[in-house]
Design an enzyme around this catalytic site. Structure first.
Site, PDB file in Angstrom:
ATOM      1  N   TYR A   8      11.731  52.313  -5.485  1.00 23.33           N
ATOM      2  CA  TYR A   8      12.073  52.350  -4.527  1.00 23.33           C
ATOM      3  C   TYR A   8      12.486  53.940  -4.126  1.00 23.33           C
ATOM      4  O   TYR A   8      13.917  53.812  -4.368  1.00 23.33           O
ATOM      5  CB  TYR A   8      12.043  51.718  -3.254  1.00 23.33           C
ATOM      6  CG  TYR A   8      11.979  50.668  -3.248  1.00 23.33           C
ATOM      7  CD1 TYR A   8      10.265  51.107  -3.742  1.00 23.33           C
ATOM      8  CD2 TYR A   8      11.391  49.842  -2.422  1.00 23.33           C
ATOM      9  CE1 TYR A   8       9.162  49.705  -3.135  1.00 23.33           C
ATOM     10  CE2 TYR A   8      11.492  48.635  -2.411  1.00 23.33           C
ATOM     11  CZ  TYR A   8      10.204  48.582  -2.422  1.00 23.33           C
ATOM     12  OH  TYR A   8       9.037  47.857  -1.837  1.00 23.33           O
ATOM     13  N   GLN A  59       5.697  37.372  -3.204  1.00 21.46           N
ATOM     14  CA  GLN A  59       5.672  39.234  -2.080  1.00 21.46           C
ATOM     15  C   GLN A  59       4.481  39.595  -2.119  1.00 21.46           C
ATOM     16  O   GLN A  59       3.500  40.482  -2.905  1.00 21.46           O
ATOM     17  CB  GLN A  59       6.691  39.504  -2.617  1.00 21.46           C
ATOM     18  CG  GLN A  59       7.559  40.359  -1.235  1.00 21.46           C
ATOM     19  CD  GLN A  59       7.997  41.150  -1.217  1.00 21.46           C
ATOM     20  OE1 GLN A  59       7.986  43.004  -1.175  1.00 21.46           O
ATOM     21  NE2 GLN A  59       9.040  41.374  -2.115  1.00 21.46           N
ATOM     22  N   GLY A 119      10.947  46.390   7.315  1.00 25.67           N
ATOM     23  CA  GLY A 119      12.179  47.370   6.695  1.00 25.67           C
ATOM     24  C   GLY A 119      12.501  48.725   8.118  1.00 25.67           C
ATOM     25  O   GLY A 119      12.501  48.181   9.762  1.00 25.67           O
TER      26      GLY A 119
END
Length: 327
Positions: free
Chosen positions: A61, A186, A292
């Site tokens: 990320y 996940q 998020g």
């Protein structure tokens, strides 16, 4: 806030956690446009102040930037949250991302993540992808077995506490747990991404694996803040501009669903996004949802989703909307 045990581990987590994908900032392949680092840190602090006790990030990320910002946010905290991050996606000096499951690469990534975040051990270290961009596993160096073996060694050394996998199917999870215990899965899971419900989530339940789902608001599509105008104005380095869910014919279907969620939200004094998150959390297989955040205002609202109990009428309304075909 009620805590849930993640799989067969000693990790007790809140039903929602901080997702740090967008915190990675702009100018990389899967960016969300420009992100102010000060707002990112404020968002993390607001979430922690609201009772959230875990953060999920990944090395890729922002090509390391998200982990760096998470580390800055945690610096000086007396009682830090659990930190989850991921490996298997690496990049070169030009920012080109590739996939690697070799043991040496996994070790390098783990040690780099520890340095960026500034912690002694990663609470949950997850293989981000078993393969990359639809390619066969053989297209990447290494294997699931080699990667999990490397993670087991890192755990024995105390550099990671628990092993997790992300975006794995049932067969891939079986191969992983044949090598070492896997604490959690996940997967992507939301009202408009339910494919994992048929075989992948049942496998996790059968093997007593925890499940932390990502994109429960479908990358903001179900947040209630998206409009056609806002989508049209997304910056060029926002990956969502190329996502099918943000384009026709799915866009009209998704915006109708948001209006249904908005109506249900009025019954619960909640936003459409909170209703979308609550829907994922009502699945008994799901331990937690990654939400998020990009600013303190967003962070202050995510904890509330865990307290929403959707009734039969709410669920029926959602299911009726989902059966409608895209325009």
């Amino acid at each position: 806030m009620t805590l849930r045990t993640l799989g067969q581990s000693d990790l007790r987590i809140t039903p929602t956690g901080v997702g740090a994908w967008a915190i990675g900032g702009g100018k990389w392949e899967f960016a969300w446009g420009h992100q102010d680092d000060r707002q990112s840190i404020a968002a993390i602090h607001a979430a922690l102040d609201g009772g959230i006790n875990w953060i999920d990030t990944a090395a890729v990320y922002g090509l390391g930037h998200s982990e760096t910002i998470v580390g800055r946010a945690l610096k000086g905290l007396g009682n830090r949250p659990h930190v989850f991050t991921k490996c298997s996606l690496v990049w070169d000096e030009s920012g080109n991302i590739s996939h690697n499951l070799q043991a040496a690469s996994i070790r390098r990534e783990a040690e780099s993540s520890l340095r960026r975040i500034g912690i002694d051990a990663i609470d949950l270290y997850q293989i981000h992808w078993p393969a990359w961009k639809g390619n066969p596993e053989a297209a990447s160096p290494g294997s699931i077995e080699e990667a999990v073996t490397a993670l087991a060694k890192l755990r024995a050394e105390g550099k990671i506490r628990h092993i997790g996998v992300s975006n794995f199917n049932a067969a891939q999870m079986q191969r992983a747990i044949d090598v070492a215990p896997v604490t959690s899965l996940q997967p992507q899971y939301s009202l408009i991404a339910t494919d994992v419900a048929s075989s992948i989530l049942p496998f996790a339940l059968e093997h007593r694996m925890g499940v932390i789902v990502y994109s429960p608001m479908a990358s903001g599509m179900l947040s209630g803040a998206m409009t056609r105008e806002r989508i049209a104005a997304l910056p060029e380095d926002d990956w969502r501009k190329g996502s099918a869910n943000f384009q026709e014919p799915l866009l009209s279907r998704n915006l109708r669903l948001v209006e249904r969620l908005r109506a249900i939200g009025r019954r619960h004094n909640a936003t459409p996004g909170e209703i979308a998150i609550a829907w994922t959390l009502r699945n008994p297989t799901v331990t937690g949802a990654i939400v998020g955040v990009r600013n303190a205002e967003q962070a202050s609202s995510i904890a509330g989703a865990a307290g929403i109990q959707l009734g039969p009428d709410d669920v029926l309304d959602i299911e009726l909307e989902l059966t409608r075909k895209a325009a």
